[in-house]
Design a protein around this motif. Structure first.
Motif, PDB file in Angstrom:
ATOM      1  N   ASP A 347     -34.451-100.540  71.388  1.00 54.69           N
ATOM      2  CA  ASP A 347     -33.229 -99.605  71.438  1.00 54.69           C
ATOM      3  C   ASP A 347     -33.793 -98.362  71.203  1.00 54.69           C
ATOM      4  N   ALA A 348     -33.032 -97.144  71.676  1.00 55.02           N
ATOM      5  CA  ALA A 348     -33.640 -95.687  71.662  1.00 55.02           C
ATOM      6  C   ALA A 348     -32.577 -94.752  71.581  1.00 55.02           C
ATOM      7  N   GLU A 349     -32.619 -93.623  70.836  1.00 56.69           N
ATOM      8  CA  GLU A 349     -32.060 -92.440  71.122  1.00 56.69           C
ATOM      9  C   GLU A 349     -32.603 -91.515  71.957  1.00 56.69           C
ATOM     10  N   VAL A 350     -32.041 -91.363  73.216  1.00 56.47           N
ATOM     11  CA  VAL A 350     -32.878 -90.619  74.702  1.00 56.47           C
ATOM     12  C   VAL A 350     -32.493 -89.327  74.409  1.00 56.47           C
ATOM     13  N   THR A 351     -33.339 -88.330  74.466  1.00 53.01           N
ATOM     14  CA  THR A 351     -32.937 -86.850  74.764  1.00 53.01           C
ATOM     15  C   THR A 351     -33.908 -86.439  76.108  1.00 53.01           C
ATOM     16  N   ALA A 352     -33.552 -85.165  76.296  1.00 52.52           N
ATOM     17  CA  ALA A 352     -34.237 -84.745  77.758  1.00 52.52           C
ATOM     18  C   ALA A 352     -35.794 -84.691  77.649  1.00 52.52           C
ATOM     19  N   GLY A 353     -36.385 -84.601  76.474  1.00 57.29           N
ATOM     20  CA  GLY A 353     -37.819 -84.736  76.201  1.00 57.29           C
ATOM     21  C   GLY A 353     -38.355 -86.041  75.626  1.00 57.29           C
ATOM     22  N   LEU A 354     -37.592 -86.583  74.872  1.00 58.24           N
ATOM     23  CA  LEU A 354     -38.168 -87.545  74.065  1.00 58.24           C
ATOM     24  C   LEU A 354     -37.309 -88.860  73.689  1.00 58.24           C
ATOM     25  N   SER A 355     -37.962 -89.846  73.741  1.00 56.18           N
ATOM     26  CA  SER A 355     -37.334 -91.102  73.586  1.00 56.18           C
ATOM     27  C   SER A 355     -37.816 -91.658  72.112  1.00 56.18           C
ATOM     28  N   GLU A 356     -36.568 -91.792  71.164  1.00 57.94           N
ATOM     29  CA  GLU A 356     -36.966 -92.188  69.775  1.00 57.94           C
ATOM     30  C   GLU A 356     -36.646 -93.782  69.919  1.00 57.94           C
ATOM     31  N   LEU A 357     -37.788 -94.493  69.894  1.00 59.06           N
ATOM     32  CA  LEU A 357     -37.693 -95.953  70.091  1.00 59.06           C
ATOM     33  C   LEU A 357     -37.752 -96.877  69.109  1.00 59.06           C
ATOM     34  N   THR A 358     -37.085 -97.908  68.936  1.00 62.10           N
ATOM     35  CA  THR A 358     -36.958 -98.794  67.856  1.00 62.10           C
ATOM     36  C   THR A 358     -37.241-100.167  68.207  1.00 62.10           C
ATOM     37  N   PHE A 359     -38.589-100.571  67.965  1.00 62.13           N
ATOM     38  CA  PHE A 359     -38.754-101.934  68.505  1.00 62.13           C
ATOM     39  C   PHE A 359     -38.445-103.091  67.417  1.00 62.13           C
ATOM     40  N   SER A 360     -37.981-104.360  67.662  1.00 63.77           N
ATOM     41  CA  SER A 360     -37.624-105.068  66.760  1.00 63.77           C
ATOM     42  C   SER A 360     -38.030-106.597  67.275  1.00 63.77           C
ATOM     43  N   VAL A 361     -38.742-107.119  66.351  1.00 62.99           N
ATOM     44  CA  VAL A 361     -39.072-108.710  66.577  1.00 62.99           C
ATOM     45  C   VAL A 361     -38.395-109.503  65.418  1.00 62.99           C
ATOM     46  N   ARG A 362     -37.592-110.302  66.028  1.00 63.73           N
ATOM     47  CA  ARG A 362     -36.736-111.122  64.955  1.00 63.73           C
ATOM     48  C   ARG A 362     -37.088-112.582  65.380  1.00 63.73           C
ATOM     49  N   ASP A 363     -37.236-113.259  64.208  1.00 59.17           N
ATOM     50  CA  ASP A 363     -37.204-114.721  64.310  1.00 59.17           C
ATOM     51  C   ASP A 363     -36.319-115.642  63.455  1.00 59.17           C
ATOM     52  N   SER A 364     -36.460-116.924  63.448  1.00 64.99           N
ATOM     53  CA  SER A 364     -35.685-117.858  62.849  1.00 64.99           C
ATOM     54  C   SER A 364     -36.404-118.645  61.993  1.00 64.99           C
ATOM     55  N   GLY A 365     -37.574-118.158  61.565  1.00 65.54           N
ATOM     56  CA  GLY A 365     -38.275-118.813  60.550  1.00 65.54           C
ATOM     57  C   GLY A 365     -37.975-119.012  59.108  1.00 65.54           C
ATOM     58  N   LYS A 366     -38.854-119.175  58.235  1.00 60.55           N
ATOM     59  CA  LYS A 366     -38.250-119.548  56.732  1.00 60.55           C
ATOM     60  C   LYS A 366     -38.029-118.106  55.974  1.00 60.55           C
ATOM     61  N   GLY A 367     -38.544-117.093  56.496  1.00 61.03           N
ATOM     62  CA  GLY A 367     -38.220-115.749  55.599  1.00 61.03           C
ATOM     63  C   GLY A 367     -39.375-115.530  54.694  1.00 61.03           C
ATOM     64  N   ILE A 368     -39.103-114.518  54.096  1.00 59.67           N
ATOM     65  CA  ILE A 368     -40.249-114.148  53.123  1.00 59.67           C
ATOM     66  C   ILE A 368     -39.228-113.825  51.624  1.00 59.67           C
ATOM     67  N   ASP A 369     -39.718-114.117  50.452  1.00 58.75           N
ATOM     68  CA  ASP A 369     -39.023-114.063  49.444  1.00 58.75           C
ATOM     69  C   ASP A 369     -39.156-112.437  48.992  1.00 58.75           C
ATOM     70  N   GLU A 370     -38.100-112.016  48.318  1.00 53.90           N
ATOM     71  CA  GLU A 370     -37.889-110.480  47.926  1.00 53.90           C
ATOM     72  C   GLU A 370     -39.321-109.980  47.320  1.00 53.90           C
ATOM     73  N   GLN A 371     -39.829-110.611  46.287  1.00 56.53           N
ATOM     74  CA  GLN A 371     -40.918-110.094  45.652  1.00 56.53           C
ATOM     75  C   GLN A 371     -42.159-109.904  46.552  1.00 56.53           C
ATOM     76  N   THR A 372     -42.344-110.581  47.389  1.00 55.74           N
ATOM     77  CA  THR A 372     -43.736-110.559  48.224  1.00 55.74           C
ATOM     78  C   THR A 372     -43.138-109.422  49.266  1.00 55.74           C
ATOM     79  N   LEU A 373     -41.983-109.325  49.801  1.00 54.74           N
ATOM     80  CA  LEU A 373     -41.404-108.401  50.760  1.00 54.74           C
ATOM     81  C   LEU A 373     -41.510-107.014  50.154  1.00 54.74           C
ATOM     82  N   ALA A 374     -41.269-107.002  49.137  1.00 54.46           N
ATOM     83  CA  ALA A 374     -41.252-105.584  48.564  1.00 54.46           C
ATOM     84  C   ALA A 374     -42.809-105.097  48.282  1.00 54.46           C
ATOM     85  N   LYS A 375     -43.734-105.924  48.100  1.00 53.81           N
ATOM     86  CA  LYS A 375     -45.311-105.713  48.102  1.00 53.81           C
ATOM     87  C   LYS A 375     -45.467-105.371  49.547  1.00 53.81           C
ATOM     88  N   ILE A 376     -45.252-106.074  50.373  1.00 50.29           N
ATOM     89  CA  ILE A 376     -45.877-105.846  51.580  1.00 50.29           C
ATOM     90  C   ILE A 376     -45.250-104.383  52.327  1.00 50.29           C
TER      91      ILE A 376
END
Length: 716
Positions: A347-376
């Motif tokens: 996704d992006a916010e596009v202006t005349a000279g710049l594209s602010e892109l947001t790349f997202s990779v989403r899965d349906s796996g087991k996920g990560i617990d909050e403690q480990t996620l905070a450290k990462i």
């Protein structure tokens, strides 16, 4: 005292006039004797210091005698009264003015003399005080300040006062504290230097260890990739083909892991550069999808991609590193997902000279617990267990995104999957959307023109400007090299370098060699041009290695076509088989010998094998008129490939281009290419490589090999 005395003389004069002359003036005025009055006033005016005398009656001056005009005066008046028959008659007023100029002048002289005298005394006293302060304090402080500004932390010297006798005063205590401070700083500096050296040595050892590991791993990896490729081209049944595919995939995965380790090492040492260029972000996402789809299907996962249609197709950035990050994240998502789908969205916010892109990779796996996620997210964890979804790949992705100017975030909940996002601000390219014809390939391409004749240079410069290319013009070969090297260090290499044949003439070979001594990030297309180039001169330039020769005048359409053709050739290189060659393989690793021999003999080439540099020299001496090209491993026993190449070059005639020598190395040194060039090696092929890459390199020397054949035929 003199001033008071002079004032007393003035007062005495007034008293004398009052006592001696006032009665006479009164009588003469009563008798109205004008002559007598004039004589009396004249007599008063002759007295010392008298300036003027007046007699006033009825507010008017009756008689006056003015001797001199004075700026400074003292005035005194007396009432002239006459008593007759007990009656007092007021006859007028006698006024006398005394000249005070002499008194004030003397006083001024006295003041000046006094000031000069006191000033001289003050100066002498100040000089004496200053000298004493300098001798006792200031000079020691100056010496101390000089010592502080010229201190050498490596070998500090103890500061000593320039005194005949030691004194326990403030200056001495200051010096003692200064020496103590310098001793402490010197010790801290020495400790810091040791720690720095220790860290540098550790980094160096780590780099050497990784380089050695890389070399040791890449040689058998080269054999594995080469042999499996050759095996896949033989007659195999379905099961055997599946086994070969597994081996190939495992080999590529191993190679990817090895490259990740090396990338991580380069990132740590800040040696990884970002290459900014125009690329199609929509096509890049599609490539990631195509390369990852098979892996997803193997696990019954659905891979989805979406790119916001508002995003410009063509942006400016490092497509290689961006693709590496996306491929890595998608591979991780596939690895840790057992069901469901994986989505790659942009996704992006596009202006005349710049594209602010947001790349997202989403899965349906087991996920990560909050403690480990905070450290990462806080980048405090360097290594995590595999089920925590981090590790080397994620660390590299985080660093690559940071190098490209973005930020990476991880959102996850146990049981609900993981969403890894990163943002990048990429400039929009000036290439026309959805209409990228061949002409647009020239936009913003950089051209360096070397020619001291302004007419041709101006003509080409204006023509290239019409093509929307960026033009730089120089009139000196060394300056041209400086431009090329400087811009290459800034990751802004020239796309084309145009060299005037008349400018270099007999220096074409040396100029080409100087360029080839450096491994440019993006080698430029070298084009020789001139207005009087014959066929033999054209062949000479092409045989040296220049990409093209232009005989001017040349139609602008033809020039544009040549430029576009060269760009397309560089983007989509065509592999041309070079058959029936005699190739000298120099390698001490049997597996490398077998791989190279198998690839070459399969296409009909004759192969000679050397196990070390000395054998290379012996075989070269015996078969120098037969050998068409040499594949040289650089790290062989007894004599290295570098030394062997140098000896071969020294034995060849200086007036011809010698046999092509290609280094086949597993080295990961940053300067390996230039280092090989310094020994006369023409090209470097890094292990591991696929057979098609070897054949591509051989095809680059087709003209050179044909020239070598012709020369040998003449000698025979």
């Amino acid at each position: 005292m003199d001033y008071k005395r002079d004032l007393g003389v003035i007062d005495q004069g007034f008293a004398q006039i009052e006592k001696s002359h006032l009665p006479s003036v009164t009588n003469a005025l009563w008798a109205e004797d004008e002559k007598q009055l004039e004589l009396l006033l004249q007599g008063i005016s002759e007295l010392p210091n008298v300036s003027s005398v007046f007699i006033r009656q009825d507010n008017a001056t009756r008689i006056s005698v003015n001797k001199t005009d004075t700026k400074y005066a003292k005035r005194k008046s007396w009432a002239v009264d006459y008593r007759f028959n007990r009656t007092k008659y007021h006859l007028g007023e006698l006024i006398v003015v005394m000249d005070m100029s002499g008194v004030y002048g003397y006083l001024a002289d006295k003041v000046v003399v006094t000031l000069l005298t006191q000033g001289a005394k003050t100066f002498i006293v100040s000089l004496i005080i200053f000298t004493l302060v300098h001798l006792l304090v200031t000079r020691h402080l100056n010496h101390l300040a000089y010592a502080m500004s010229h201190v050498n932390m490596s070998t500090p010297e103890e500061f000593k006062l320039d005194r005949k006798k030691s004194k326990d005063d403030e200056i001495n205590r200051l010096v003692i504290e200064f020496n103590a401070m310098m001793a402490a700083l010197s010790k801290s500096f020495a400790d810091l230097k040791k720690q720095k050296q220790s860290v540098q040595n550790a980094n160096k050892l780590k780099g050497e260890f990784l380089a050695n590991i890389s070399m040791e791993v890449k040689t058998p990896m080269n054999g594995l990739l080469g042999m499996t490729h050759l095996l896949s081209e033989t007659k195999l049944d379905h099961r055997q083909h599946s086994y070969v595919n597994v081996i190939q995939k495992s080999a590529f995965n191993m190679l990817e892991l090895l490259n990740s380790v090396l990338d991580f090492s380069k990132i740590e040492q800040s040696k990884l550069a970002i290459d900014q260029h125009i690329f199609d972000v929509h096509e890049l996402v599609n490539e990631v999808f195509q390369e990852s789809e098979f892996k997803a299907l193997e696990k019954d996962l659905r891979l989805l991609t979406y790119v916001d249609p508002a995003i410009n197709h063509y942006l400016v950035g490092d497509s290689v590193r961006l693709k590496q990050v996306l491929s890595n994240l998608v591979a991780k998502a596939i690895k840790y997902s057992e069901r469901g789908e994986i989505s790659l969205t942009v996704d992006a916010e596009v202006t005349a000279g710049l594209s602010e892109l947001t790349f997202s990779v989403r899965d349906s796996g087991k996920g990560i617990d909050e403690q480990t996620l905070a450290k990462i997210n806080q980048s405090k964890v360097k290594r995590n267990k595999l089920n925590h979804r981090s590790g080397l790949g994620l660390t590299i992705s985080q660093n690559l995104v940071s190098l490209m100017g973005g930020k990476l975030f991880i959102n996850s909940k146990v049981g609900l999957g993981t969403d890894i996002r990163f943002t990048l601000g990429l400039p929009n390219s000036s290439v026309i959307e959805n209409n990228l014809n061949d002409d647009s390939l020239l936009i913003n391409k950089r051209v360096l023109i070397l020619d001291n004749r302004m007419f041709l240079a101006r003509y080409l410069g204006e023509l290239f400007a019409d093509f929307q290319m960026q033009v730089t013009h120089v009139q000196d070969a060394e300056l041209a090299l400086d431009y090329m090297l400087g811009d290459d260090l800034r990751q802004a290499s020239f796309d084309f370098v145009l060299i005037s044949y008349q400018e270099l003439d007999d220096q074409l070979v040396s100029f080409y060699d100087k360029i080839n001594r450096h491994r440019f990030n993006r080698p430029a297309t070298l084009i020789v041009f001139g207005d009087d180039i014959n066929d033999s001169e054209m062949s000479k330039a092409l045989n040296i290695g220049y990409n093209n020769v232009w005989q001017l005048p040349k139609h602008p359409k033809d020039i544009k076509a040549d430029l576009i053709h060269q760009i397309n050739t560089n983007r989509y290189p065509v592999t041309t088989d070079t058959s029936s060659l005699t190739v000298l393989i120099a390698d001490d690793a049997p597996i490398s010998q077998r791989v190279l021999s198998a690839i070459l003999t399969k296409r009909g080439d004759k192969v000679l094998i050397a196990n070390n540099g000395e054998e290379v020299i012996d075989l070269w001496q015996q078969h120098k008129h037969e050998i068409d090209i040499i594949l040289m491993d650089c790290t062989m026993p007894r004599m290295s490939g570098y030394e062997a190449a140098q000896k071969i070059r020294m034995s060849e005639p200086a007036d011809i281009l010698g046999v092509p020598i290609i280094a086949v190395t597993a080295s990961d040194r940053e300067d390996e290419y230039n280092y090989c060039k310094s020994f006369g090696i023409d090209e470097v092929l890094f292990k591991p490589f696929l057979p098609v890459e070897l054949l591509d390199v051989l095809s680059q020397f087709k003209t050179r090999i044909e020239q070598h054949h012709a020369l040998n035929n003449l000698k025979n």
